[in-house]
Write an enzyme that holds these catalytic residues in place. Structure first.
Site, mmCIF file in Angstrom:
data_model
loop_
_atom_site.group_PDB
_atom_site.id
_atom_site.type_symbol
_atom_site.label_atom_id
_atom_site.label_comp_id
_atom_site.label_asym_id
_atom_site.label_seq_id
_atom_site.Cartn_x
_atom_site.Cartn_y
_atom_site.Cartn_z
ATOM 1 N N HIS A 32 0.820 -1.208 0.000
ATOM 2 C CA HIS A 32 0.000 0.000 0.000
ATOM 3 C C HIS A 32 0.857 1.262 0.000
ATOM 4 C CE1 HIS A 32 0.330 0.915 4.398
ATOM 5 N NE2 HIS A 32 0.381 -0.391 4.542
ATOM 6 N N ASP A 84 -0.321 4.425 0.922
ATOM 7 C CA ASP A 84 -0.625 5.446 1.929
ATOM 8 C C ASP A 84 0.142 5.180 3.228
ATOM 9 O OD1 ASP A 84 -2.288 3.132 2.242
ATOM 10 O OD2 ASP A 84 -3.641 4.233 3.549
ATOM 11 N N HIS A 114 3.944 2.896 12.423
ATOM 12 C CA HIS A 114 3.051 3.884 13.053
ATOM 13 C C HIS A 114 3.726 4.619 14.225
ATOM 14 C CE1 HIS A 114 -0.945 2.013 11.391
ATOM 15 N NE2 HIS A 114 0.077 1.802 10.601
ATOM 16 N N ASP A 167 6.265 0.632 6.767
ATOM 17 C CA ASP A 167 4.827 0.468 6.504
ATOM 18 C C ASP A 167 4.363 1.475 5.477
ATOM 19 O OD1 ASP A 167 2.194 -0.229 6.693
ATOM 20 O OD2 ASP A 167 1.849 0.756 8.607
ATOM 21 N N ASP A 188 3.328 -6.781 4.431
ATOM 22 C CA ASP A 188 2.899 -5.660 5.266
ATOM 23 C C ASP A 188 2.912 -6.002 6.752
ATOM 24 O OD1 ASP A 188 2.000 -3.119 5.838
ATOM 25 O OD2 ASP A 188 -0.101 -3.555 5.427
ATOM 26 N N GLU A 240 -5.072 1.844 2.586
ATOM 27 C CA GLU A 240 -4.980 0.681 3.491
ATOM 28 C C GLU A 240 -5.143 1.090 4.940
ATOM 29 O OE1 GLU A 240 -3.396 -2.360 6.118
ATOM 30 O OE2 GLU A 240 -2.546 -0.369 5.853
ATOM 31 N N GLU A 241 -4.649 2.287 5.259
ATOM 32 C CA GLU A 241 -4.638 2.699 6.669
ATOM 33 C C GLU A 241 -6.006 3.164 7.155
ATOM 34 O OE1 GLU A 241 -2.244 1.989 8.439
ATOM 35 O OE2 GLU A 241 -0.394 2.014 7.275
HETATM 36 ZN ZN LIG Z 1 0.703 -1.330 6.412
#
Ligand SMILES: [Zn+2]
Length: 408
Positions: free
Chosen positions: A93, A95, A384, A126, A189, A160-161
């Site tokens: 992903h 984003d 994150h 990520d 991921d 995705e987030e």
């Molecule tokens: Zn991810």
């Protein structure tokens, strides 16, 4: 025959750093995270793929009027193989999540920092940890002039987030003809630093908000009101102790092997000390083994809530913030898992460990559509967080594992 390819990938550390530097500098935040979407990053990736000589690039744009271009870009790059009837898909992903409090970062989150083998910046793991290995595999493949035994499909999805409705969810819904029954699906991921974990199953998920309503009054005369906080606290303790008893099943495929029922967020009630709160709100995060339905759990919570309502003279309302039935698991003996395991053994020297987790990856979308998807990558495990970090060496090695999956 793929040895040339592996050698070429082995020499691509500089390409990893160069790509990461460019990707980190293009923040791609969805509108739910107050961003303008993924278009700029997607345009860079399309140009990069064109530059590599990929001839078949398709854009699957999910309409979204909350971003200035009006859509959320999903990109598909397709490299034909000898057997045109099957494709190895690598799905990452584009984003990212916001960097959060800038004071927690030691450097600009959108400027790549390199420290030895470490790279630091928002998104480096990520999910650039999925994007970059799939791109250097593509570059090495095209430069080497090899035709892979099956097609290689690179899918770079948006959103995705924040739910995947404009990302893989949209692609599967609108273009499920892209995916064949014999295709292989890898979602890089999630994983562990030792590279061993292959995620093959996810629990069902229920995020429930409970609002307990009593009657507010002055704290000096508590009998004139109904203390919602006391009733809510009683319910928190009851759910915490009873739900694991009502849903006791264990499944060693999962880590942890049981369903989990966690009281989490609690909202502030009254702002001052001398008022009996008339309303109290708390949340539960439930991760439910596939043998139980989300509804069974919800019903059990409501029944326990009813005893609290009767005992404390309150009313309780429930709001589902998220509800996801468990998707079918990917078999431990599926081709994607066995091919991955061989590659992991070869390049990391460890035995793959297929496991189920608490849930939350896009693999569930594919599994529900009947595809056996595996989630795997080598992660430092700080997605994150501030100072998000990843390793150049594992991104190179992950690309080699992907090459082995492709060539078998
Ligand atoms: Zn991810």
């Amino acid at each position: 025959m793929s040895e040339t390819l592996i050698k070429r990938i082995h020499s691509m550390s500089d390409e990893v750093v160069d790509l990461q530097r460019k990707l980190v500098a293009i923040p791609a935040l969805g509108p739910d995270n107050d961003g303008d979407g993924e278009k700029e990053k997607a345009d860079f990736l399309i140009d990069y793929l064109k530059g590599l000589g990929v001839e078949d690039i398709r854009e699957i744009n999910a309409p979204d009027d909350r971003v200035s271009c009006g859509y959320r870009p999903n990109i598909m790059a397709f490299i034909p193989g000898e057997d045109a009837s099957r494709t190895f898909w690598i799905i990452s992903h584009t984003d990212i999540v916001p960097p959060g409090d800038p004071s927690l970062w030691d450097s600009d989150p959108y400027e790549l920092r390199v420290e030895g083998d470490s790279i630091i910046g928002r998104g480096v793991e990520d999910d650039h940890g999925g994007i970059v290995p799939s791109l250097i595999l593509t570059k090495a493949l095209l430069e080497s002039g090899l035709t892979p035994p099956m097609n290689l499909g690179i899918l770079l999805v948006a959103d995705e987030e924040t739910g995947s409705h404009k990302g893989l969810g949209y692609v599967v819904e609108e273009h499920d003809d892209l995916f064949g029954k014999n295709d292989l699906f890898l979602i890089p991921d999630f994983g562990t630093p030792d590279a061993a974990l292959v995620e093959v199953a996810e629990k069902g998920m229920l995020w429930l908000e409970a609002t307990v309503t009593g009657k507010q009054c002055h704290a000096s005369t508590p009998s004139e009101g109904v203390n919602a906080m006391v009733a809510a606290s009683a319910l928190v303790l009851l759910l915490n102790s009873e739900l694991p008893i009502k849903f006791p099943a264990t499944d060693d495929l999962f880590s942890p092997p049981t369903s989990t029922f966690s009281p989490t967020k609690r909202e502030a009630n009254v702002p001052n000390i001398n008022t009996i709160p008339g309303k109290d709100v708390f949340c539960m995060d439930c991760r439910i083994l596939p043998e139980y339905s989300v509804q069974e759990v919800k019903d059990a919570i409501a029944a326990l809530g009813k005893t609290i309502e009767d005992q404390y003279n309150v009313t309780i309302d429930y709001h589902e913030a998220q509800r996801e039935e468990a998707a079918p698991s990917t078999s431990m003996t599926s081709e994607i898992v066995t091919r991955l395991a061989a590659g992991i053994k070869e390049f990391y020297g460890v035995d793959a460990r297929p496991e189920g987790i608490g849930g939350g990856t896009v693999a569930a979308i594919l599994r529900r559509a009947g595809h056996e998807a595996a989630v795997w990558s080598t992660c430092v495990h700080n997605a994150h967080q501030p100072n998000e970090r990843s390793l150049i060496s594992t991104q190179v090695s992950d690309a080699k594992v992907m090459a082995r999956v492709l060539f078998g």
